[in-house]
Motif scaffolding. Structure first.
Motif, short mmCIF file in Angstrom:
data_model
loop_
_atom_site.label_atom_id
_atom_site.label_comp_id
_atom_site.label_asym_id
_atom_site.label_seq_id
_atom_site.Cartn_x
_atom_site.Cartn_y
_atom_site.Cartn_z
N ASP A 116 0.83 -1.21 0.00
CA ASP A 116 0.00 0.00 0.00
C ASP A 116 0.87 1.26 0.00
N ALA A 117 1.91 1.25 0.82
CA ALA A 117 2.78 2.42 0.92
C ALA A 117 3.48 2.70 -0.41
N GLN A 173 -7.30 6.50 -5.89
CA GLN A 173 -7.03 7.50 -4.85
C GLN A 173 -7.99 8.68 -4.96
N SER A 174 -8.20 9.16 -6.18
CA SER A 174 -9.05 10.33 -6.39
C SER A 174 -10.51 10.05 -6.05
N LEU A 175 -10.93 8.80 -6.18
CA LEU A 175 -12.31 8.43 -5.88
C LEU A 175 -12.52 8.00 -4.43
N ARG A 179 -8.30 4.84 0.95
CA ARG A 179 -8.24 5.24 2.35
C ARG A 179 -7.62 4.13 3.18
N ALA A 180 -7.04 4.52 4.33
CA ALA A 180 -6.47 3.52 5.23
C ALA A 180 -7.59 2.61 5.71
N ALA A 181 -7.32 1.32 5.72
CA ALA A 181 -8.33 0.34 6.14
C ALA A 181 -7.80 -0.46 7.33
N GLY A 182 -8.66 -1.24 7.92
CA GLY A 182 -8.27 -2.04 9.07
C GLY A 182 -7.34 -3.17 8.71
#
Length: 220
Positions: A116-117, A173-175, A179-182
């Motif tokens: 993800d990073a 990302q734009s949509l 977002r960060a998730a669990g």
């Protein structure tokens, strides 16, 4: 015939509203195709700036069969978030993309997706490069055509060792899909025939691989 859908999760309704609002931001006349079945509703949209298909799925409180293309703006206005329900707007004549969707089944997970990073870093680096190259253009060359050319060059590059164009993760990302998730809610790269799909906990972005077969019609 009026069709009313009830949603099983209020949080997903809020996410759907945000998704529709983002689509309208890119295209005020945006249309979305709705496909309901098996207790879930899939909402397909195509933000023109990215040339991808975006999919947001929400759970329904009952099993309903539905397949219709509607105005994204009218659907957003019809959403009743407090009641977790929506009266489906009247059908519209869909744009060409709405008649050709990724298949419902046959997806398999593909290897090679960066962390993800690393994905976020790749998008940030591409955005920074675009801005730097745009600012470096002399005034006489700062045209829409030249900016589009630079954008196509950057966003057509692939992500890591995958076949995924960077515009797919930029769209995600734009949509609001990155977002960060669990814990355990990781991103996944899937493939089915000529299609690639980046799946996140908040939605998916699909794109057809260049030079691979004909575009398949989704079964109705």
């Amino acid at each position: 015939m009026t069709v009313k859908l009830g949603f099983a999760d209020a949080g997903e309704v809020a996410d759907l509203a945000a998704f529709l609002a983002r689509l309208i931001h890119y295209d005020r006349s945006a249309a979305v195709r709705l496909q309901a079945g098996g207790g879930a509703l899939a909402v397909f949209g195509r933000p023109p700036a990215f040339e991808v298909l975006a999919i947001r799925t929400v759970r329904l409180d009952a099993v309903v069969e539905l397949d219709v293309t509607v105005s994204a703006g009218e659907l957003l206005e019809a959403l009743d978030e407090p009641a977790s329900a929506v009266v489906v707007p009247s059908a519209v004549t869909g744009p060409p993309w709405a008649g050709v969707l990724p298949p419902r089944g046959g997806w398999r997970q593909l290897p090679g997706l960066p962390s993800d990073a690393e994905i976020r870093g790749a998008v940030a680096a591409a955005v920074a490069e675009f801005r730097a190259r745009d600012e470096a253009l002399p005034a006489e060359a700062r045209t829409r055509a030249e900016r589009d050319r630079i954008g196509r060059e950057i966003w057509s590059r692939t992500l890591g060792g995958t076949e995924v164009p960077l515009r797919v993760v930029h769209a995600a990302q734009s949509l609001g899909f990155l977002r960060a998730a669990g814990a355990g809610a990781e991103l996944a790269l899937l493939g089915a025939g000529p299609w690639l799909r980046l799946r996140t906990p908040y939605g998916s972005v699909a794109v057809r691989r260049v030079g691979v077969g004909a575009l398949p019609l989704s079964p109705l």
